[in-house]
Design a protein around this motif. Structure first.
Motif, PDB file in Angstrom:
ATOM      1  N   TRP A   1       9.144  -0.734  -0.538  1.00 12.14           N
ATOM      2  CA  TRP A   1      10.018   0.362  -0.477  1.00 12.14           C
ATOM      3  C   TRP A   1       9.215   1.649  -0.826  1.00 12.14           C
ATOM      4  O   TRP A   1       9.021   2.494   0.018  1.00 12.14           O
ATOM      5  N   LEU A   2       8.515   1.751  -2.095  1.00 13.56           N
ATOM      6  CA  LEU A   2       7.699   2.690  -2.450  1.00 13.56           C
ATOM      7  C   LEU A   2       6.584   3.337  -1.458  1.00 13.56           C
ATOM      8  O   LEU A   2       6.362   4.387  -1.130  1.00 13.56           O
ATOM      9  N   GLU A   3       5.857   2.191  -1.159  1.00 14.34           N
ATOM     10  CA  GLU A   3       4.823   2.553  -0.232  1.00 14.34           C
ATOM     11  C   GLU A   3       5.274   2.852   1.327  1.00 14.34           C
ATOM     12  O   GLU A   3       4.590   3.661   1.959  1.00 14.34           O
ATOM     13  N   THR A   4       6.206   2.107   1.750  1.00 13.46           N
ATOM     14  CA  THR A   4       6.829   2.525   3.010  1.00 13.46           C
ATOM     15  C   THR A   4       7.234   3.885   3.285  1.00 13.46           C
ATOM     16  O   THR A   4       7.069   4.623   4.220  1.00 13.46           O
ATOM     17  N   HIS A   5       8.455   4.007   2.295  1.00 10.23           N
ATOM     18  CA  HIS A   5       9.116   5.419   2.370  1.00 10.23           C
ATOM     19  C   HIS A   5       8.654   6.572   1.416  1.00 10.23           C
ATOM     20  O   HIS A   5       8.921   7.660   2.035  1.00 10.23           O
TER      21      HIS A   5
END
Length: 609
Positions: free
Chosen positions: A313-317
Motif C-alpha cells: 500500500w505505502l509503495e503503491t499509493h
C-alpha cells in the motif's frame, strides 16, 4: 506468556488469585501455582498443566489468607513440571516472575558456593534466593528486592511476599509489564489488566525500573533511582463481559465474528466523507509525517504479515520506500538508516519483547521518529512512541490472532492514505480508496456468510498432514497469514509462497495428497495466478481457491473447489480475504480436536526473547 496475579486484601485471596489466573489462560502456559501468607507462614500449591489442575489441589486443601501471589508459567528454563512451577520459595520469601534473567547461571554458581541448595531448574529460584539472603540479613522486603534487582541482567516482572511482613506484596518490573489494581481495602498486582478487571477498573501502570509495595490500604512506588514517585491512575476500558465466550464455542470463533465491529470501531472518527481526519496519529503528526521519505516496519508473527501488506500500500499509493523486518532479526543487525526514515512498530499487546527492544534501540540509530500501531493503550510501546494509532480490537483471548490482524490492516490503510495525501495523490483516486475503506466492515461481514461452504472444505482436508498456500502481490502476505493460522491451531504443516515461485521448488511437493490453497481476488496479476494454478492441476494437485465473485477461475470439480467472496475492491481485498482463511483454520482445528484457543507450545503475548 507467563501471567502474574497478586493481592493484599481483607478477605481470603486464593479464590481471587485463581480467578485472575483463569483470565490469563489465553496467554499460554504449562503449569500454575499460588502461595498465600497467613499467620506468619507461607503455604503453596503448584501443578503441571491447566489452572484447573492446581485449583483441584487447592480445593482439596484450602489455603486461607489475605496476602498472596499466583502465576501461570510458560517454560523457558527447565521443563514443565511441578518443581519448576512458580511460586518459588527461598527461606522466608516466595516469588513469581515473568521474563528471563540472562546472568542467572553465574548468580546461581555464586549462591551454590555460599551453600544455597536449589530445587528447580529455573532462573526464578535464583532471584528468590538472592531476595531471601537479603531478608535473612535483616532487610525489609522492599529493600531486599531493590538490592536484588540491581544484580539482574535481563527482563523481569516479579511479585514477592515474606513471612516477616504479612499483609504486604512487593513488585518490580524491567522489560516485562506489571500494573497495580486499586481497590477498596485491597490492592492487586497483575501482568495484564484482564487479570484484575473482575476486581477493579482503577489501575496504575508501572514504568521501567519501578518497585511497588502494596498493602490493604496503601500503594507506594519507587523509581529506578529509589525515589518515591506517583504514577497516573487509569480507568480501564475493559469489561468482564468482553472476555466471555457468550454463544460461541471458542474465543477464536467469537473473535472472527467480531471483526466487522472491531474494524468499524478502528475507523470510527478517523475516516470521514472527505478522507482521513486530522491528527489521528497525534497532535501535530502531519509535520513529522510530511518529512517521511522511507519507512522501516518491525513486527513479529501476525503483525509482521500486516506490515508486509502495508508495504504494498505505502509503495503503491504513497511512493515511499518500505522495508519490513522480523523484529528479532532487525534488532541484531547494523541497520542502515537513510535520512528522514520513520520506524513503525506493529504489535497487538505493545509488550512484544523483540519489537519493544527494536524501537528503543532506534533512538541511537538516527530515525526521524517512531510510530506504533497497537491494541493496548497503556502498553510500553505506546507510551514510548512519538506517534501512535490505536486499533480498537478489544480483548483478544484466542492465541491465534484474528481481529487484531484485520484492525491492524485498517490502521495501516489509514496511514497509507494519509501519507499518500501528503505526497500529492490525485484527489479523486484518494477519495475512491477512502470509500473502499469505509466499506471494509460490511465486506468482512459479507465474507463471513461463506462459513457453511468453508466448513465443508474443512471436512475435506482435515486428515491432510501438509498444505500449501499461494498468493500474488499483496495477497502473498495474506497467504502467509492463512498458512500461519492453519499450522497454529490445527497442527497441520503449512507453508506459503508467492505463486510465481512454484516452479522454483514448491511444485516438487504437489501431488494428490497436497491441498493447494490460493487467494485470487482479481487484479492485474490474476491471469498469472491462473497459470500458476494450472501447473498445480496438471500435476494432480488438489486446489482450493478463494476468488472474487467477479472472477471465473474455472477450477470447480470434485478435486478443485472455489469459494467466491466479494472482495470489495483491490485496496481492501487483503483484509477481506483473510477472514475465510481464518474460518478454514478454525473449522479444521475443531474437526481435528485440537485446543483451538490455547494451541500447544504457543503463547499470546511474547514478552521475552
Amino acid at each position: 506468556m507467563c501471567g502474574i496475579v497478586a493481592a493484599a486484601a481483607q478477605r481470603d485471596v486464593a479464590p481471587l488469585l485463581i480467578a485472575g489466573l483463569k483470565s490469563l489462560e489465553y496467554r499460554g502456559y504449562d503449569s500454575s501455582g499460588l502461595a498465600v501468607l497467613e499467620a506468619g507462614r507461607i503455604e503453596r500449591v503448584r501443578a503441571k498443566g491447566k489452572v484447573r489442575e492446581m485449583e483441584a489441589l487447592y480445593l482439596a486443601r484450602p489455603l486461607p489468607g489475605g496476602t498472596g501471589i499466583a502465576h501461570t508459567r510458560w517454560a523457558t528454563h527447565g521443563v514443565p513440571s511441578e518443581a519448576n512451577a512458580h511460586p518459588h520459595i527461598a527461606g522466608k520469601v516466595a516469588i513469581v516472575h515473568n521474563g528471563i534473567i540472562e546472568n542467572y547461571a553465574e548468580l546461581r554458581e555464586a549462591l551454590i558456593a555460599r551453600g544455597h541448595q536449589f530445587h528447580s531448574e529455573t532462573d526464578t529460584e535464583v532471584v528468590a534466593a538472592l531476595i531471601g539472603e537479603q531478608v535473612d540479613q535483616g532487610r525489609r522486603l522492599r529493600e531486599a528486592v531493590m538490592a536484588t534487582v540491581k544484580q539482574l541482567d535481563g527482563a523481569y516482572a516479579i511479585a514477592v511476599i515474606s513471612e516477616d511482613e504479612p499483609g504486604h506484596v512487593v513488585g518490580a518490573r524491567y522489560g516485562a509489564p506489571l500494573l497495580v489494581g486499586i481497590g477498596i481495602g485491597e490492592h492487586f498486582l497483575g501482568s495484564d489488566a484482564q487479570a484484575l478487571i473482575k476486581f477493579t477498573r482503577q489501575m496504575m501502570y508501572l514504568e521501567e525500573g519501578d518497585v511497588v509495595e502494596i498493602s490493604r490500604d496503601k500503594v507506594q512506588i519507587w523509581d529506578l533511582q529509589g525515589v518515591e514517585v506517583q504514577r497516573a491512575l487509569h480507568e480501564s476500558e475493559l469489561s468482564s463481559d468482553a472476555v466471555e465466550r457468550g454463544e460461541y464455542r471458542h474465543y477464536m470463533q467469537k473473535e472472527i465474528f467480531e471483526q466487522p465491529k472491531a474494524v468499524a470501531d478502528t475507523l470510527e472518527s478517523r475516516l470521514g466523507p472527505k478522507g482521513v481526519l486530522p491528527n489521528i496519529f497525534g497532535i501535530d503528526s502531519e509535520a513529522l509525517l510530511g518529512q517521511v521519505r522511507q519507512i522501516h516496519i518491525v513486527a513479529c508473527g501476525t503483525s509482521y504479515h500486516a506490515g508486509l501488506v502495508a508495504r504494498y500500500w505505502l509503495e503503491t499509493h504513497a511512493g515511499i520506500a518500505v522495508s519490513v523486518e522480523v523484529a528479532s532479526e532487525f534488532r541484531y543487525r547494523d541497520v542502515v538508516v537513510p535520512e528522514n526514515t520513520l520506524l513503525l512498530a506493529i504489535s497487538q499487546s505493545g509488550e512484544t519483547a523483540d519489537t519493544l527492544a527494536a524501537m528503543r534501540d532506534s533512538r541511537r540509530r538516527g530515525y526521524l521518529g517512531t510510530m506504533v500501531i497497537c491494541n493496548v493503550a497503556e502498553s510500553s510501546l505506546v507510551r514510548e512512541a512519538d506517534l501512535k494509532l490505536m486499533t480498537r480490537a478489544g480483548p483478544e483471548i484466542g492465541v491465534a490472532s484474528t481481529k487484531a490482524f484485520t484492525t491492524q490492516l485498517a490502521a495501516l490503510a489509514l496511514l497509507s492514505l494519509e501519507l499518500a495525501r501528503l505526497r500529492g495523490m490525485d484527489q479523486d483516486v484518494y477519495l475512491g480508496l477512502c470509500a473502499q475503506l469505509q466499506h471494509l466492515p460490511r465486506a468482512i461481514e459479507d465474507s463471513l456468510k461463506a462459513e457453511p461452504q468453508i466448513q465443508a472444505i474443512a471436512e475435506h482436508i482435515m486428515h491432510r498432514q501438509h498444505a500449501l498456500f499461494l498468493g500474488r502481490g499483496e495477497q502473498y502476505p495474506v497467504a502467509l497469514e492463512g498458512s500461519l493460522k492453519l499450522k497454529e491451531v490445527s497442527y497441520i504443516h503449512a507453508e506459503a509462497y508467492p505463486a510465481g515461485e512454484l516452479k522454483h521448488g514448491p511444485l516438487a511437493l504437489v501431488d494428490e495428497h497436497m491441498p493447494v490453497i490460493a487467494v485470487a481476488p482479481g487484479g492485474v496479476l490474476l491471469d498469472k495466478l491462473k497459470s500458476n494454478l494450472q501447473e498445480v492441476r496438471a500435476r494432480g494437485g488438489e486446489l482450493i481457491v478463494f476468488a472474487d465473485r467477479t472472477v471465473n477461475m474455472d477450477v470447480q470439480s470434485a478435486r478443485n473447489l472455489t469459494v467466491q467472496i466479494d472482495g470489495g475492491g483491490d485496496f481492501i481485498a487483503p483484509a477481506v480475504f483473510t477472514v475465510p482463511l481464518q474460518l478454514l483454520a478454525y473449522h479444521v482445528a475443531v474437526l481435528r480436536g485440537t485446543d483451538v484457543d490455547q494451541p500447544r507450545n504457543l503463547a499470546k503475548s511474547v514478552t521475552v526473547e
